[in-house]
Write a protein that holds these residues in place. Structure first.
Motif, PDB file in Angstrom:
ATOM      1  N   VAL A 655       0.841  -1.193   0.000  1.00  0.00           N
ATOM      2  CA  VAL A 655       0.000   0.000   0.000  1.00  0.00           C
ATOM      3  C   VAL A 655       0.878   1.245   0.000  1.00  0.00           C
ATOM      4  O   VAL A 655       1.973   1.252   0.576  1.00  0.00           O
ATOM      5  CB  VAL A 655      -0.934   0.000   1.238  1.00  0.00           C
ATOM      6  N   THR A 656       0.389   2.284  -0.667  1.00  0.00           N
ATOM      7  CA  THR A 656       1.064   3.588  -0.643  1.00  0.00           C
ATOM      8  C   THR A 656       0.303   4.493   0.321  1.00  0.00           C
ATOM      9  O   THR A 656      -0.879   4.775   0.119  1.00  0.00           O
ATOM     10  CB  THR A 656       1.094   4.221  -2.043  1.00  0.00           C
ATOM     11  N   LEU A 657       0.972   4.947   1.355  1.00  0.00           N
ATOM     12  CA  LEU A 657       0.316   5.784   2.345  1.00  0.00           C
ATOM     13  C   LEU A 657       0.387   7.247   1.916  1.00  0.00           C
ATOM     14  O   LEU A 657       1.460   7.732   1.530  1.00  0.00           O
ATOM     15  CB  LEU A 657       0.975   5.604   3.717  1.00  0.00           C
ATOM     16  N   PRO A 658      -0.739   7.948   1.964  1.00  0.00           N
ATOM     17  CA  PRO A 658      -0.756   9.360   1.535  1.00  0.00           C
ATOM     18  C   PRO A 658       0.194  10.212   2.364  1.00  0.00           C
ATOM     19  O   PRO A 658       0.300  10.050   3.583  1.00  0.00           O
ATOM     20  CB  PRO A 658      -2.214   9.772   1.775  1.00  0.00           C
ATOM     21  N   ASN A 659       0.879  11.113   1.704  1.00  0.00           N
ATOM     22  CA  ASN A 659       1.795  12.040   2.380  1.00  0.00           C
ATOM     23  C   ASN A 659       1.025  13.306   2.737  1.00  0.00           C
ATOM     24  O   ASN A 659       1.069  14.310   2.031  1.00  0.00           O
ATOM     25  CB  ASN A 659       2.982  12.350   1.478  1.00  0.00           C
ATOM     26  N   VAL A 660       0.280  13.237   3.842  1.00  0.00           N
ATOM     27  CA  VAL A 660      -0.547  14.362   4.270  1.00  0.00           C
ATOM     28  C   VAL A 660      -0.113  14.807   5.659  1.00  0.00           C
ATOM     29  O   VAL A 660       0.482  14.039   6.411  1.00  0.00           O
ATOM     30  CB  VAL A 660      -2.054  13.991   4.292  1.00  0.00           C
ATOM     31  N   SER A 661      -0.428  16.076   5.978  1.00  0.00           N
ATOM     32  CA  SER A 661      -0.162  16.588   7.318  1.00  0.00           C
ATOM     33  C   SER A 661      -1.220  17.617   7.660  1.00  0.00           C
ATOM     34  O   SER A 661      -1.444  18.561   6.917  1.00  0.00           O
ATOM     35  CB  SER A 661       1.230  17.224   7.388  1.00  0.00           C
ATOM     36  N   PHE A 662      -1.893  17.385   8.784  1.00  0.00           N
ATOM     37  CA  PHE A 662      -2.939  18.315   9.221  1.00  0.00           C
ATOM     38  C   PHE A 662      -2.482  19.125  10.419  1.00  0.00           C
ATOM     39  O   PHE A 662      -3.247  19.873  11.010  1.00  0.00           O
ATOM     40  CB  PHE A 662      -4.217  17.540   9.572  1.00  0.00           C
ATOM     41  N   ASN A 663      -1.226  18.982  10.792  1.00  0.00           N
ATOM     42  CA  ASN A 663      -0.680  19.668  11.957  1.00  0.00           C
ATOM     43  C   ASN A 663      -0.173  21.042  11.530  1.00  0.00           C
ATOM     44  O   ASN A 663       1.012  21.300  11.417  1.00  0.00           O
ATOM     45  CB  ASN A 663       0.453  18.836  12.560  1.00  0.00           C
ATOM     46  N   THR A 664      -1.131  21.951  11.276  1.00  0.00           N
ATOM     47  CA  THR A 664      -0.787  23.273  10.721  1.00  0.00           C
ATOM     48  C   THR A 664      -0.965  24.385  11.723  1.00  0.00           C
ATOM     49  O   THR A 664      -1.118  25.541  11.360  1.00  0.00           O
ATOM     50  CB  THR A 664      -1.665  23.559   9.492  1.00  0.00           C
ATOM     51  N   GLY A 665      -0.956  24.020  13.014  1.00  0.00           N
ATOM     52  CA  GLY A 665      -1.153  25.049  14.042  1.00  0.00           C
ATOM     53  C   GLY A 665      -2.608  25.154  14.423  1.00  0.00           C
ATOM     54  O   GLY A 665      -3.493  24.579  13.806  1.00  0.00           O
ATOM     55  N   GLY A 666      -2.894  25.925  15.464  1.00  0.00           N
ATOM     56  CA  GLY A 666      -4.272  26.088  15.897  1.00  0.00           C
ATOM     57  C   GLY A 666      -4.629  25.074  16.957  1.00  0.00           C
ATOM     58  O   GLY A 666      -3.837  24.258  17.383  1.00  0.00           O
ATOM     59  N   GLY A 667      -5.915  25.139  17.333  1.00  0.00           N
ATOM     60  CA  GLY A 667      -6.390  24.340  18.456  1.00  0.00           C
ATOM     61  C   GLY A 667      -6.250  22.850  18.245  1.00  0.00           C
ATOM     62  O   GLY A 667      -5.842  22.124  19.126  1.00  0.00           O
ATOM     63  N   ASP A 668      -6.597  22.390  17.008  1.00  0.00           N
ATOM     64  CA  ASP A 668      -6.579  20.949  16.796  1.00  0.00           C
ATOM     65  C   ASP A 668      -5.194  20.373  17.019  1.00  0.00           C
ATOM     66  O   ASP A 668      -5.005  19.413  17.759  1.00  0.00           O
ATOM     67  CB  ASP A 668      -7.043  20.623  15.371  1.00  0.00           C
ATOM     68  N   SER A 669      -4.199  20.960  16.359  1.00  0.00           N
ATOM     69  CA  SER A 669      -2.854  20.399  16.451  1.00  0.00           C
ATOM     70  C   SER A 669      -2.270  20.590  17.829  1.00  0.00           C
ATOM     71  O   SER A 669      -1.569  19.733  18.342  1.00  0.00           O
ATOM     72  CB  SER A 669      -1.941  21.030  15.389  1.00  0.00           C
ATOM     73  N   ASP A 670      -2.554  21.749  18.467  1.00  0.00           N
ATOM     74  CA  ASP A 670      -2.045  21.946  19.826  1.00  0.00           C
ATOM     75  C   ASP A 670      -2.604  20.881  20.765  1.00  0.00           C
ATOM     76  O   ASP A 670      -1.894  20.309  21.584  1.00  0.00           O
ATOM     77  CB  ASP A 670      -2.432  23.342  20.349  1.00  0.00           C
ATOM     78  N   GLY A 671      -3.926  20.642  20.606  1.00  0.00           N
ATOM     79  CA  GLY A 671      -4.532  19.614  21.453  1.00  0.00           C
ATOM     80  C   GLY A 671      -3.904  18.264  21.208  1.00  0.00           C
ATOM     81  O   GLY A 671      -3.655  17.488  22.116  1.00  0.00           O
ATOM     82  N   GLY A 672      -3.626  17.973  19.903  1.00  0.00           N
ATOM     83  CA  GLY A 672      -3.002  16.699  19.587  1.00  0.00           C
ATOM     84  C   GLY A 672      -1.629  16.599  20.213  1.00  0.00           C
ATOM     85  O   GLY A 672      -1.255  15.575  20.746  1.00  0.00           O
ATOM     86  N   ARG A 673      -0.846  17.709  20.142  1.00  0.00           N
ATOM     87  CA  ARG A 673       0.501  17.660  20.700  1.00  0.00           C
ATOM     88  C   ARG A 673       0.453  17.489  22.213  1.00  0.00           C
ATOM     89  O   ARG A 673       1.238  16.769  22.798  1.00  0.00           O
ATOM     90  CB  ARG A 673       1.273  18.937  20.331  1.00  0.00           C
ATOM     91  N   ARG A 674      -0.496  18.181  22.851  1.00  0.00           N
ATOM     92  CA  ARG A 674      -0.595  18.055  24.309  1.00  0.00           C
ATOM     93  C   ARG A 674      -0.926  16.607  24.696  1.00  0.00           C
ATOM     94  O   ARG A 674      -0.382  16.058  25.633  1.00  0.00           O
ATOM     95  CB  ARG A 674      -1.659  19.017  24.852  1.00  0.00           C
ATOM     96  N   ARG A 675      -1.828  15.987  23.937  1.00  0.00           N
ATOM     97  CA  ARG A 675      -2.181  14.601  24.240  1.00  0.00           C
ATOM     98  C   ARG A 675      -0.983  13.672  24.063  1.00  0.00           C
ATOM     99  O   ARG A 675      -0.762  12.763  24.825  1.00  0.00           O
ATOM    100  CB  ARG A 675      -3.324  14.124  23.329  1.00  0.00           C
ATOM    101  N   ARG A 676      -0.212  13.917  23.013  1.00  0.00           N
ATOM    102  CA  ARG A 676       0.938  13.056  22.759  1.00  0.00           C
ATOM    103  C   ARG A 676       1.975  13.185  23.863  1.00  0.00           C
ATOM    104  O   ARG A 676       2.594  12.214  24.268  1.00  0.00           O
ATOM    105  CB  ARG A 676       1.554  13.386  21.394  1.00  0.00           C
ATOM    106  N   ARG A 677       2.169  14.437  24.351  1.00  0.00           N
ATOM    107  CA  ARG A 677       3.163  14.611  25.412  1.00  0.00           C
ATOM    108  C   ARG A 677       2.721  13.883  26.681  1.00  0.00           C
ATOM    109  O   ARG A 677       3.511  13.255  27.355  1.00  0.00           O
ATOM    110  CB  ARG A 677       3.377  16.111  25.693  1.00  0.00           C
ATOM    111  N   ARG A 678       1.417  13.963  26.960  1.00  0.00           N
ATOM    112  CA  ARG A 678       0.942  13.266  28.150  1.00  0.00           C
ATOM    113  C   ARG A 678       1.064  11.756  27.983  1.00  0.00           C
ATOM    114  O   ARG A 678       1.350  11.030  28.908  1.00  0.00           O
ATOM    115  CB  ARG A 678      -0.508  13.650  28.442  1.00  0.00           C
TER     116      ARG A 678
END
Length: 679
Positions: A655-678
């Motif tokens: 399978v070829t996995l899409p080269n996408v990134s939704f971590n462009t700043g803002g609430g969504d990505s910040d929340g994601g980063r905070r969850r990952r750190r925890r």
């Protein structure tokens, strides 16, 4: 001619015997596997044989029509009452009168091979610890005083070469009335431990007992308890069932249960009572379903992880919650079922618990090793028993390593927003079109896909109720392949992914699989929290495997075996897309089904396997994930989908996995980063 050549098939054993020798006697002298319960009296039919006739060029023998003695009155009486298959004789009655080739059919073999089928064919050799013996006991004599039990022992010694017996009070209380009711002919159930010691009388019946003789193979897991009721004479699994482990109310994972004990004096006693009562209820339900009485269940083999091992036995598990994670005992344990306070089996039944490998690698991992035998493999095999606490084995003929990984309950559908246990109506398979982003799915209990005609009618009764463990694995992997989730695990918005199904949910997004709220049904989604739960679980699993690979000095494995009731339903492709397992040829990723349960059945059906696994366990090297710094490194890297560091050459061919990134700043990505750190 004073003697004759006797050849037994399929064993191929042969020997010369005096004319007039009973076939059963010849078989015993040659060590041929020919069963008999009645001791040659012609009443049990276990020693049925099929004599050959004509020329056998392979053996250099020509069998004459009169190579066996004539059909006698004992055989005729048995045939009239119960019937004999055409061409069969009773080995205890037929006598050798000339050169003969004799076939021993499977049902007449004590150690018959039974093919067990789960994911693959399984061959098991029957040699159970508990067997039935028919004996004729001498009547008491005032001139030669001795107890009835001692004369029972003498009869077993004379007729079956059993040197010594012992029994509990339950058996001694019923011994005298049973002997007299049976006119001094009785059937006894004897249990022979694989270690040195006397046979133990578990029960006794007047005359020839023709009822059932059963044992239980029990996989006592953190989340579920699965039991298989097995016929101890044939190896057949009569019925299987399972329940949720009632200890879940004290904590979903093992360490939370240990913490409960630490924080609540007497908490271990509560959990011991709960799991024993739950197991008793399960056994009663299985026995009722199979129409088997508790008295007929003579034995149980139990496999479990170390914390469950201690809690089931009534041992405080606190030491397992802190380094150096010391077990009270790691050896195999044999004991009376009454010591466990369980009531759903014969009161004299025996329980056997396989040995534990180490502090966090228990008897369930030993059972997996017994089932899959990595120590005999020519190639490097990784065996992963997927569950709330994953057991991992890696090795070949040279060396076997083991560890456990605390994956948590996400793989079981717990801690998932729309998650549920595997039951009719649960989504178990899913595909997402990479172009339209539209899902199609299958639910347990229906073979149709959701976009096929007749699906709605076929699922009308069960409904579409949620998503089970295998379903959430496939859903997250499919979202990654469809470009709905980026490598960090972040779900994109509708604008970013091009589908209205990615809907806002607080500061994150969720993917909508099915919405039946208009008709009072559920709304089934995969949320950002679900993705994180799966990431944490799969990272622990992958990190444990990588740790063993580091220890053995390799970056690749030849084969991957997914074990466990849950592992049997995981798609290898989706597991690799998620990065649950190391990269391997897809054809070399297979399922072993419930390998721990299979190992328990092997130990139940064959006492030699008990000695074998006790020796194997001592040679397995344990790697402790809890104190190994590299585990954390692998865990962090494995948080990505599929992985932040390792390349996946085999996966890229699938399978070829899409080269996408939704971590462009803002609430969504910040929340994601905070969850990952925890995490």
């Amino acid at each position: 001619m004073s003697d004759a050549l006797v050849i037994f098939t399929p064993s191929g054993k042969r020997g010369r015997f005096a004319l007039g020798t009973p076939v059963l006697t010849a078989a015993r002298q040659l060590g041929v596997d020919l069963d008999s319960v009645c001791g040659g009296r012609g009443i049990c039919s276990k020693c049925q044989i099929t004599p050959g006739s004509g020329e056998y060029s392979k053996h250099g023998v020509t069998v004459a029509p009169d190579a066996l003695s004539e059909w006698n009155s004992v055989e005729q009486r048995y045939h009239d009452k119960r019937g004999l298959i055409a061409g069969r004789r009773l080995g205890c009655q037929a006598k050798v009168m000339g050169d003969i080739v004799i076939d021993v059919p499977p049902e007449s073999q004590v150690h018959r091979q039974v093919v067990r089928k789960a994911a693959t064919a399984r061959v098991m050799t029957m040699d159970p610890a508990t067997r039935l013996y028919f004996v004729e006991v001498q009547e008491p004599d005032m001139h030669e005083p001795s107890g009835d039990f001692e004369r029972l022992g003498a009869a077993l010694r004379a007729e079956w070469d059993i040197p010594d017996i012992t029994a509990g009070l339950d058996v001694l209380r019923k011994l005298q009335p049973v002997l007299r009711e049976g006119k001094w002919q009785v059937t006894v159930a004897l249990h022979k431990d694989h270690q040195i010691g006397p046979h133990r009388v578990l029960d006794i019946w007047p005359g020839l007992y023709e009822g059932g003789l059963y044992g239980l193979a029990i996989d006592l897991g953190s989340t579920t308890i699965a039991a298989h009721l097995c016929d101890l004479r044939t190896g057949e699994v009569v019925t299987s069932s399972g329940i949720m482990n009632p200890q879940i109310r004290f904590g979903e994972d093992l360490m939370s249960r240990v913490s409960y004990v630490m924080m609540n004096p007497g908490g271990d006693v509560e959990m011991t009572r709960a799991v024993r009562e739950g197991m008793d209820a399960l056994i009663l339900a299985i026995a009722e379903e199979a129409q088997v009485s508790a008295r007929e269940i003579m034995e149980a083999v139990i496999v479990c992880n170390p914390v469950m091992h201690h809690l089931f036995l009534g041992i405080d598990p606190v030491e397992l919650g802190q380094a150096p994670f010391a077990l009270a005992t790691s050896d195999a344990i044999s004991l009376d079922i009454r010591e466990l306070g369980m009531k759903a089996l014969n009161p004299a039944a025996r329980a056997y618990l396989l040995p534990c490998i180490a502090g966090h690698v228990g008897a369930d991992a030993a059972a997996v090793a017994l089932s899959e035998s990595p120590e005999t493999s020519d190639d490097l095999v990784l065996v992963v028993d997927v569950g709330t606490n994953a057991e991992i084995l890696l090795g070949d003929k040279r060396r076997v390593l083991a560890c456990s990984s605390p994956t948590g309950p996400a793989f079981e559908g717990a801690q998932i927003s729309s998650g549920q246990r595997a039951a009719p109506g649960a989504i178990e398979k899913i595909e997402i079109d990479p172009t339209t982003k539209e899902p199609r799915f299958r639910v347990i209990g229906c073979d149709l896909w959701s976009d096929e005609p007749g699906f709605d009618a076929a699922t009308a009764q069960t409904g579409i109720t949620g998503i089970c463990g295998s379903g959430i694995i496939e859903a997250v992997a499919e979202m990654r392949m469809a470009g709905l989730v980026d490598p960090s695990g972040l779900i994109g918005s509708a604008a970013q992914t091009g589908t209205w199904r990615n809907q806002p949910e607080g500061r994150t997004h969720a993917y909508l699989i099915h919405d039946a709220t208009a008709t009072g049904g559920p709304r089934i989604t995969v949320t950002q929290g679900d993705i994180r739960a799966i990431q944490l679980a799969k990272s622990a699993l992958y990190a444990g495997a990588r740790l063993l690979m580091d220890e053995i000095g390799t970056d690749h494995v030849d084969r991957v075996v997914l074990a466990g009731a849950f592992g049997a339903h995981i798609s290898p492709k989706h597991a690799m897309v998620l990065g649950m397992i190391p990269d391997a040829l897809l054809a070399n990723v297979t399922s072993a089904g419930n390998a721990a349960g299979t190992g328990a059945r092997i130990a139940l059906c064959n006492i030699g396997a008990r000695s074998a696994i006790e020796g194997t366990v001592r040679r397995i090297h344990k790697v402790e994930t809890a104190i190994e710094p590299r585990f954390q490194e692998h865990f962090v890297n494995a948080n990505a989908l599929p992985h932040a560091v390792d390349t996946f050459p085999e996966l890229s061919k699938i399978v070829t996995l899409p080269n996408v990134s939704f971590n462009t700043g803002g609430g969504d990505s910040d929340g994601g980063r905070r969850r990952r750190r925890r995490g």
